[in-house]
Design a protein around this motif. Sequence first.
Motif, mmCIF file in Angstrom:
data_model
loop_
_atom_site.group_PDB
_atom_site.id
_atom_site.type_symbol
_atom_site.label_atom_id
_atom_site.label_comp_id
_atom_site.label_asym_id
_atom_site.label_seq_id
_atom_site.Cartn_x
_atom_site.Cartn_y
_atom_site.Cartn_z
ATOM 1 N N LYS A 152 0.867 -1.078 -0.182
ATOM 2 C CA LYS A 152 -0.409 -0.150 -0.093
ATOM 3 C C LYS A 152 0.887 1.017 0.502
ATOM 4 C CE LYS A 152 -2.555 -1.463 3.809
ATOM 5 N NZ LYS A 152 -3.459 -1.312 5.118
ATOM 6 N N HIS A 153 0.547 2.653 -0.635
ATOM 7 C CA HIS A 153 1.274 4.268 -0.733
ATOM 8 C C HIS A 153 0.907 4.734 -0.708
ATOM 9 C CE1 HIS A 153 4.219 6.678 -3.775
ATOM 10 N NE2 HIS A 153 5.179 5.997 -2.905
ATOM 11 N N ASP B 242 -8.182 5.914 5.814
ATOM 12 C CA ASP B 242 -8.438 4.155 6.408
ATOM 13 C C ASP B 242 -7.436 4.478 7.568
ATOM 14 O OD1 ASP B 242 -10.184 3.989 3.938
ATOM 15 O OD2 ASP B 242 -8.619 3.720 3.087
ATOM 16 N N ASP B 243 -6.454 4.785 7.166
ATOM 17 C CA ASP B 243 -5.357 5.067 8.609
ATOM 18 C C ASP B 243 -5.258 5.786 9.116
ATOM 19 O OD1 ASP B 243 -3.371 3.838 10.631
ATOM 20 O OD2 ASP B 243 -1.891 2.805 9.074
ATOM 21 N N PRO B 244 -5.574 6.164 10.129
ATOM 22 C CA PRO B 244 -5.584 8.149 10.808
ATOM 23 C C PRO B 244 -3.940 7.881 11.050
ATOM 24 C CG PRO B 244 -7.594 7.260 12.025
ATOM 25 C CD PRO B 244 -6.796 6.204 10.506
ATOM 26 N N SER B 245 -3.418 6.739 11.724
ATOM 27 C CA SER B 245 -1.578 6.946 11.712
ATOM 28 C C SER B 245 -1.142 7.159 10.941
ATOM 29 C CB SER B 245 -1.022 5.403 12.894
ATOM 30 O OG SER B 245 -1.587 4.435 11.482
ATOM 31 N N PHE C 224 -9.474 16.021 11.507
ATOM 32 C CA PHE C 224 -9.987 14.420 11.362
ATOM 33 C C PHE C 224 -8.519 13.545 12.021
ATOM 34 C CE2 PHE C 224 -8.849 10.199 9.158
ATOM 35 C CZ PHE C 224 -10.485 9.224 9.542
ATOM 36 N N LYS C 225 -6.518 13.519 11.721
ATOM 37 C CA LYS C 225 -6.644 12.569 12.093
ATOM 38 C C LYS C 225 -6.550 13.081 14.194
ATOM 39 C CE LYS C 225 -2.083 12.640 11.139
ATOM 40 N NZ LYS C 225 -1.673 11.111 11.402
ATOM 41 N N THR C 226 -6.447 14.381 13.967
ATOM 42 C CA THR C 226 -6.873 14.164 15.703
ATOM 43 C C THR C 226 -7.551 13.894 15.938
ATOM 44 O OG1 THR C 226 -5.749 16.458 15.705
ATOM 45 C CG2 THR C 226 -7.026 16.638 17.977
ATOM 46 N N GLU C 227 -9.463 13.471 15.788
ATOM 47 C CA GLU C 227 -10.071 13.349 15.810
ATOM 48 C C GLU C 227 -11.316 12.322 15.288
ATOM 49 O OE1 GLU C 227 -14.161 13.664 18.680
ATOM 50 O OE2 GLU C 227 -12.506 15.038 18.604
ATOM 51 N N PRO C 228 -10.551 11.304 14.812
ATOM 52 C CA PRO C 228 -11.589 10.895 13.635
ATOM 53 C C PRO C 228 -12.527 10.457 13.532
ATOM 54 C CG PRO C 228 -9.381 8.994 14.117
ATOM 55 C CD PRO C 228 -9.229 10.184 14.887
ATOM 56 N N THR C 229 -13.368 10.423 12.842
ATOM 57 C CA THR C 229 -14.883 10.276 12.809
ATOM 58 C C THR C 229 -15.263 10.428 11.355
ATOM 59 O OG1 THR C 229 -15.707 13.097 12.764
ATOM 60 C CG2 THR C 229 -15.518 12.023 14.658
ATOM 61 N N GLU C 230 -16.463 9.383 10.635
ATOM 62 C CA GLU C 230 -16.739 9.105 9.830
ATOM 63 C C GLU C 230 -17.130 10.013 9.433
ATOM 64 O OE1 GLU C 230 -17.310 7.133 6.367
ATOM 65 O OE2 GLU C 230 -16.387 6.774 8.220
ATOM 66 N N LYS C 231 -17.475 11.502 9.825
ATOM 67 C CA LYS C 231 -18.262 12.780 9.422
ATOM 68 C C LYS C 231 -17.426 13.511 9.033
ATOM 69 C CE LYS C 231 -21.356 16.620 10.574
ATOM 70 N NZ LYS C 231 -21.655 18.008 12.186
ATOM 71 N N LYS C 232 -16.424 13.400 9.369
ATOM 72 C CA LYS C 232 -15.148 14.745 8.845
ATOM 73 C C LYS C 232 -14.800 14.061 8.135
ATOM 74 C CE LYS C 232 -13.841 16.594 13.799
ATOM 75 N NZ LYS C 232 -12.343 16.412 15.243
ATOM 76 N N ALA C 233 -14.629 12.678 7.765
ATOM 77 C CA ALA C 233 -14.655 11.413 6.520
ATOM 78 C C ALA C 233 -14.805 12.015 5.548
ATOM 79 C CB ALA C 233 -13.808 10.250 7.146
ATOM 80 N N ILE C 234 -16.404 12.278 5.525
ATOM 81 C CA ILE C 234 -16.833 12.282 4.255
ATOM 82 C C ILE C 234 -16.432 13.319 3.883
ATOM 83 C CG2 ILE C 234 -19.114 12.538 3.718
ATOM 84 C CD1 ILE C 234 -19.863 10.363 5.223
ATOM 85 N N LYS D 222 -5.304 10.613 -5.599
ATOM 86 C CA LYS D 222 -6.356 10.965 -4.897
ATOM 87 C C LYS D 222 -6.663 10.003 -4.190
ATOM 88 C CE LYS D 222 -11.812 10.508 -4.165
ATOM 89 N NZ LYS D 222 -12.496 10.390 -4.656
ATOM 90 N N GLU D 223 -6.571 8.525 -4.733
ATOM 91 C CA GLU D 223 -6.281 7.125 -3.321
ATOM 92 C C GLU D 223 -5.197 7.302 -2.749
ATOM 93 O OE1 GLU D 223 -8.835 5.197 -3.072
ATOM 94 O OE2 GLU D 223 -9.914 6.433 -4.781
ATOM 95 N N GLU D 224 -4.058 7.345 -3.160
ATOM 96 C CA GLU D 224 -2.980 7.251 -2.145
ATOM 97 C C GLU D 224 -2.990 9.305 -0.959
ATOM 98 O OE1 GLU D 224 0.446 7.799 -5.179
ATOM 99 O OE2 GLU D 224 0.081 5.225 -5.646
ATOM 100 N N LEU D 225 -3.009 9.587 -1.456
ATOM 101 C CA LEU D 225 -2.941 10.915 -0.441
ATOM 102 C C LEU D 225 -4.611 10.475 0.234
ATOM 103 C CD1 LEU D 225 -3.482 13.774 -2.868
ATOM 104 C CD2 LEU D 225 -1.621 13.121 -1.692
ATOM 105 N N LEU D 226 -5.805 10.070 -0.136
ATOM 106 C CA LEU D 226 -6.366 9.530 1.660
ATOM 107 C C LEU D 226 -6.951 8.873 1.807
ATOM 108 C CD1 LEU D 226 -9.589 11.474 -0.927
ATOM 109 C CD2 LEU D 226 -8.069 13.001 0.380
ATOM 110 N N LEU D 227 -5.539 7.069 1.536
ATOM 111 C CA LEU D 227 -5.463 7.214 2.413
ATOM 112 C C LEU D 227 -5.108 6.803 4.020
ATOM 113 C CD1 LEU D 227 -5.017 3.587 2.039
ATOM 114 C CD2 LEU D 227 -2.658 4.413 1.795
#
Length: 565
Positions: A384-385, A475-478, A427-437, A467-472
Motif C-alpha cells: 500500500k502506498h 482509512d489509517d489515521p496513523s 480528522f487525524k486528531t479525532e477521526p470520525t466518519e463525518k469528518k472523513a466524508i 487521489k486514493e494515495e492522498l486519502l489513504l
Amino acid sequence: MQPLTFHPPTCKSPAFLEHQQLQPEDLLRFITQQQEQIIQLKEQIELLEAEIRRLKKLPAKPDIKPNTKPPDDDTGSPDGDPSAPEGNDGASPDTSSKQKVKKPNEKTRKQRKQPRKPSAEKSIPIAATDVPEGSIRNGTTPFHVQELTIQTSSIEYLLEQWVTPDGQTITAKPPASLHGHHYGPMLQAYVLHQYHGCSVTQPELLDWLWDIGISISSGELSQLLTKGHEQFHAEKDELLTTGIRCSSYIQTDDTGTRHKGKNGYCTIINNESFAWFESTDSKSRENFVSLLHRPWSTYTFTDDALIYLEKLDYPKKWLRVLNPYRGVTFLSHEAWEECMKDLRLTGRRRQQASEAMIYGSLIQHGAGHLTTFSDGARQFDVFKHSQCWIHAERGLAKVHPVNDQQAMAQKWLRTWFWAIYDDLKDFKTEPTEKKAIKVRQGFQALIQTQTCSGLLQDALSGLAVIKEELLLVLDDPSLPLHNNLSESQIREYVKRRKISSGTRSDLGRQCRDTFASLKKTCRLYGLSFWDYLKSRLMGDGLFPRLSNLIEEASRHLPCGAASSF
C-alpha cells in the motif's frame, strides 16, 4: 437590416471592419475572441521563454514582488464566477492574485534538548577586592563555569611471549577494547564522532589530532574510520529487521551521492522509531524492494509474485515459462540471477521478474502489512502506498500564470487545497466518519473544478490520479501527512555532498551508511551519539541496544505495529 455573419478575427482586417455595420453583440463577441487570443498568445510566449531559459541553462524567471499591496478582488472562483462553490470549510478564501497563499506551518519536531547543567564538582572561593572599610560580609554568589579537559596520554602494553617446545611463539593479545588498533577506545570514539557525527573532514581532523600531540598518519586515521566496525554494521542491520517487523508503515526518500567518482543514490527507510540508510548505484523499484529484503537471504517464487507480474501486464509467454518455478526456493539472489540467465530473461522483463520475486518473498516473510509513505516517486509504490500532501501541492504551485485571471484562479485552488489539508489534520486528531466524508467531498469537488488555464487543469488531473494515495490516511489515521521526517533525516547526505567528493572505497561507503543510521536513530530517542560510541567501543554494556528501543517504542508510537507482540 440582416446581421452580419461573424468570422474569426484572423479573417477580417481592421480596415474591413471600419466599412461594416456590426451589431453590438457581434462587436462584443469579436472583442471577446480577441482577448482570448491574446491570453493564448501570452501563454505560448511564456512557455517558449521558459523553454529557451531551460535549453540555455539560464536561471528561472525571478518572481519579483510589487512594491505596494494591490487592491483585493472580490471574485471568488477560478473562472471569476461568484456563484462557484467556496472552499470546503465554508469560508470564501482571499483571492488576491498577488498575495501569497497561506500554507500550513509544518515543521519537523526537533528531538534533542539542551542538556541539564551539571552539578559543581568543586567550589573555589574568590575574595572581593577594593572593599571599603566598614562593609558587612553578605555571603557568596555562585558563578557556574563548565570546562573541557583535553589531555593526551600514551600506554604501553607488555605482551608476554612464550616459545613452545616445538619452536612456535605464542604472544599475548592486546585488550579487546582496542579493536586491533594502536589507539585507545576513547580516542577511537572521538575520531568517529567528529567524522560521522560532526561532519569534520578527514584532513581537518588529522590536523587537529596533530595539534594536540597525537602521532597518527593519514593512513592510520583512515583505518580508524573504516576498519574493525563489524559490531556497528551488525547493529545497523538490526535496525531494519526490527523496524520492518515492529512498524505499520515506513517513510522513504532518496538523494544523490558519489562513490568512486561516479554518481549514485542513497535511500533512507525510516519512521519515528528508526532511521536506516543505504547507498547504491540505482534508484529503481527493484533496488528499493531489494533493500527491504536485506534482512533475508532466501527467495521463493510464490503466487504473490505471479499476481504482481499479472498486474504489470507481463507477457503470457514468460508467465508460462516462470509458472513451473512456483514454490521453488532459491538460497541467494545470485542463484535467482543464474536462473534468469538460463531462461534468457533480459532487459525490462528481467527487472520486472526480479521485482516480483523479491515482492513475493517479502510477503512470505511477513512484510506485507507495511504501508510505504513517500514524496510520490513511483519506485516506492510497493504494497500500500501513501503520498505526501506537501509534494502533491507543488503541481499547482509550479504553474506560471500569464494574467491576473489565472493568478487569481491558482491562488483560489491552492487556498482550497490547504483548507482540505487543515480538515484532514482535524480528522487525524479525532477521526470520525463525518469528518472523513467532508474531506472526501471537498477533495472530489476540488479535482472536478473547471479553470481558465490548461496548466492548472493538468495539475488538478494529476491530483485526481493520486487521489486514493492522498486519502489513504482516512482509512489509517496513523499515517503521516507529509514527508518532512525523511527529508530532514536525509539532509545528512546533502551536507556531506557539499563538503566532500564522496567515498572512495566500498568499506568507506558502508561505514558512512552505518554510522549515519546509528546516529540518526540515537537522535530520534534524544540519546547522545557520543555516549553510544563510548559504550560500544569500551564494551561496558551501559547503553541500551537500539533494536530494543525500537521494540519498546513501537508499543506507543503511531507507526508501531504493537499487535505483532
